[in-house]
Every structure is written in C-alpha cells, then in structure tokens.
Design a protein around this motif. Structure first.
Motif, PDB file in Angstrom:
ATOM      1  N   LEU A 260       0.822  -1.196   0.000  1.00  0.00           N
ATOM      2  CA  LEU A 260       0.000   0.000   0.000  1.00  0.00           C
ATOM      3  C   LEU A 260       0.863   1.255   0.000  1.00  0.00           C
ATOM      4  CD1 LEU A 260      -2.557  -1.148   2.734  1.00  0.00           C
ATOM      5  CD2 LEU A 260      -2.944  -1.107   0.264  1.00  0.00           C
ATOM      6  N   LYS A 263      -1.468   6.979  -1.125  1.00  0.00           N
ATOM      7  CA  LYS A 263      -2.599   7.296  -2.002  1.00  0.00           C
ATOM      8  C   LYS A 263      -3.727   6.278  -1.903  1.00  0.00           C
ATOM      9  CE  LYS A 263       0.298   9.693  -5.412  1.00  0.00           C
ATOM     10  NZ  LYS A 263       0.746   9.711  -6.835  1.00  0.00           N
ATOM     11  N   ASP A 264      -3.451   5.115  -1.317  1.00  0.00           N
ATOM     12  CA  ASP A 264      -4.472   4.066  -1.216  1.00  0.00           C
ATOM     13  C   ASP A 264      -5.451   4.293  -0.068  1.00  0.00           C
ATOM     14  OD1 ASP A 264      -3.566   2.429  -3.387  1.00  0.00           O
ATOM     15  OD2 ASP A 264      -1.887   1.792  -2.126  1.00  0.00           O
ATOM     16  N   TRP A 265      -5.142   5.233   0.824  1.00  0.00           N
ATOM     17  CA  TRP A 265      -5.984   5.489   1.995  1.00  0.00           C
ATOM     18  C   TRP A 265      -6.824   6.726   1.756  1.00  0.00           C
ATOM     19  CZ3 TRP A 265      -5.577   1.823   5.815  1.00  0.00           C
ATOM     20  CH2 TRP A 265      -4.440   1.006   5.785  1.00  0.00           C
ATOM     21  N   THR A 271      -8.788   1.791   3.319  1.00  0.00           N
ATOM     22  CA  THR A 271      -8.380   1.332   2.003  1.00  0.00           C
ATOM     23  C   THR A 271      -9.187   0.104   1.617  1.00  0.00           C
ATOM     24  OG1 THR A 271      -6.509   0.563   0.644  1.00  0.00           O
ATOM     25  CG2 THR A 271      -6.505  -0.083   2.952  1.00  0.00           C
ATOM     26  N   ILE A 273      -8.859  -3.124  -0.452  1.00  0.00           N
ATOM     27  CA  ILE A 273      -7.870  -3.973  -1.106  1.00  0.00           C
ATOM     28  C   ILE A 273      -8.606  -4.969  -1.997  1.00  0.00           C
ATOM     29  CG2 ILE A 273      -6.049  -5.678  -0.765  1.00  0.00           C
ATOM     30  CD1 ILE A 273      -5.459  -4.365   1.927  1.00  0.00           C
TER      31      ILE A 273
END
Length: 327
Positions: A260, A263-265, A271, A273
């Motif tokens: 991760l 930017k994934d949060w 997030t 997945i």
C-alpha cells in the motif's frame, strides 16, 4: 456501541420496541431447548454486528415466560426467528436451520443497506452502518460471518483494544473525536496495534465458506501515539486451520501480497484492497499478516477490518450442524 439482544420481559416492552425500531429480529426460545442454546452464540454475534439504535434491534423472547407473545405469533417450534419491518412480520424461520437463518440475515443486511444515509448527520454514528469506503457494486459486507471467538492477533499491544474491536460496525472513536490526537488518547480503546515491532498476524475464521472480493482496512494512527503507522506490506493466506507464527508466515508463499501507498488510503483512513477473486472463491479462514508498517515507524495500527463478498455454504461447525440435522 453495538449491543447484545434485548431480553423481552413483557408484551408491552416488545410493542414499544416494534414502534421505536424500524427493523426488529426476534428469537423465540426456551431454556430447555437444545437447538436454541446451540444457535444462541451466532444470534448474539449477528446482533453485535448489525444492531443500530432505533433502527435495527435484536431481541430474545422466552416462550415459556411470554406465552401471550408466543400465542400471538403462532410459535409452534423452537427456536423460531421472526423478522419485522415497521411492526409487521416479513419472514419467519422455524427450527435451528442455519441456512434459512443465513437468508434472513442477508435480507436484514439488505434492509439495513436500504436505510442508506437517510439521517446523514446521525447515521454515521450508527454502529451497523458506518462505512469507511464504498462497497464494490454487486457485493455486500459479510463481516457478520466472522467467528469472533476464534480470532487471534499475534504481537498485539496489551494497552490497546482486544481483537474483537476490529469487527465492530461502529464508527472508529478516532473519527468521532473532533478534538484531535491528544484527546483521542482518552477515548475508548477501539483499535489494535502491534507491540514489539511493526508486524501483526491476524487469524480470522468464518462461520461459513465465503467468497471474498475485497478486504477493507481502516487505520488511524493520527489518533494514537507517535511512532505508530499504517500497514504498508500485507500478506494474505487462506484456509489455514490455525494462525501461522511470524517465521512460518515469512517462509510461506501468500495467497496474495499487497503493498500500500499513502494514495491508497482515503480521508477516513480506509483502504479497499481488491483481491484476486478467483483465489478467494472458497474461503473458510483468512490470515492477514502485516509484514511491515509505513514510514519506518515502530508500531502499526488497525482500527477496523471489514470483509466484502458473498456468504456461501455453511462449513461444518460440530455441535451446530448436528443440532440442525436432528431437526
């Protein structure tokens, strides 16, 4: 916070709940009833996961001490589960038939979903409805399939919360606290974090064989201590009979590995997945190995874990399956 089923002591109390709660799930039982005792833990888990004040209420009704209610609703077998919406029965399940009960629960989940964000300002505080991120279209939140009592978390900091808080349906305390990180330290410990280093091993057994599509994680280190980070490298393993130790996890090829970035949060610290769905079609247990935290921090934190996908056929659960077979 989420809560256990309400024990009904009178017809008047039940009538009041039917008026105050849009959806009511009722479990008619008796103390002498073996199947009732067998399904009670699952019913309580569902209540903890899905209850929402004044919107979704789970109740337990002893048919021996509430004969008037048992007669009014024509209870002829135990246990009997009734699903009410706006005070009217919409579905009835008799006996310890777990497959039928699962259908009732799935219907309830869709009913809860249909309530949407109608209260907007207050709905976010409802424990059953808080969403850290949008659920992928065509799938549903199946976190209620987690067998909470069988979960295990290795390298957990004893000063944080217990593993069960990860599956609570309520909004994380760190988001409820408007004053920031300092006052968040004084709020309820509804998160977990690692102890000795930045690794965690979470073992999650399920009540059914599920099809897992998305793993949703919420991590809010800004609401905790300094030196605590979000997960960065995660390894996932399925269908293990028990938790791995850290050495085994490092030496075992994962079902899927995830890295991760910041930017994934999203803004709520969550997030989604996306999983290789073909590999997670038949999942009875899941191990989430946080192998490394971000930013070189000493500890890693998790506030919520949600499972998105489809509930499948019930796996064998010993006593529960025998009871169902005896019906």
């Amino acid at each position: 916070m989420s809560k256990a089923p309400v024990v009904i002591s009178s017809k008047e109390q039940f009538a009041s709940i039917l008026k105050s709660s849009k959806i009511v799930v009722a479990d008619f039982f008796a103390d002498w009833c073996g199947p009732c005792q067998a399904v009670a833990p699952i019913y309580e888990t569902l209540s903890v996961s899905l209850s929402r004040p004044n919107a979704v209420t789970f109740v337990k009704i002893n048919s021996d001490t509430n004969l008037d209610l048992a007669e009014e609703y024509s209870i002829t077998a135990l246990p009997t589960f009734l699903l009410f919406r706006d005070g009217k029965v919409t579905q009835k399940v008799q006996g310890a038939n777990l497959n039928e009960l699962k259908e009732v629960v799935q219907k309830l989940a869709s009913e809860v979903e249909s309530l949407g964000e109608s209260s907007d300002g207050s709905a976010g505080d409802g424990p059953a409805l808080w969403k850290g991120a949008e659920i992928p279209r065509g799938y549903s939140d199946i976190t209620d399939q987690v067998e909470i009592r069988g979960c295990e978390l290795l390298n957990a900091d004893e000063d944080a919360g217990p593993v069960k808080v990860l599956f609570d349906g309520s909004k994380p305390g760190a988001l409820n606290n408007a004053k920031g990180k300092d006052s968040a330290k004084d709020s309820a410990k509804d998160w977990v974090q690692s102890g000795a280093d930045d690794q965690l091993l979470l073992f999650i057994p399920f009540q059914s064989s599920i099809k897992l599509h998305t793993l949703q994680l919420t991590s809010l280190p800004e609401g905790g201590q300094d030196g605590v980070s979000r997960p960065q490298v995660i390894h996932l393993y399925i269908n293990r009979p028990q938790n791995l130790d850290f050495g085994e996890a490092d030496d075992t090829e994962p079902t899927q590995a995830v890295t991760l970035t910041s930017k994934d949060w999203n803004a709520d610290g969550t997030t989604n997945i996306s999983l290789r769905y073909v590999k997670f079609q038949v999942t009875t247990t899941l191990i989430v190995y946080v192998q490394k935290g971000s930013d070189g921090a000493d500890m890693v934190r998790l506030d919520r874990v949600r499972l998105i996908g489809e509930a499948g056929a019930k796996r064998e659960m010993g006593k529960l399956q025998k009871v169902a077979g005896d019906e």
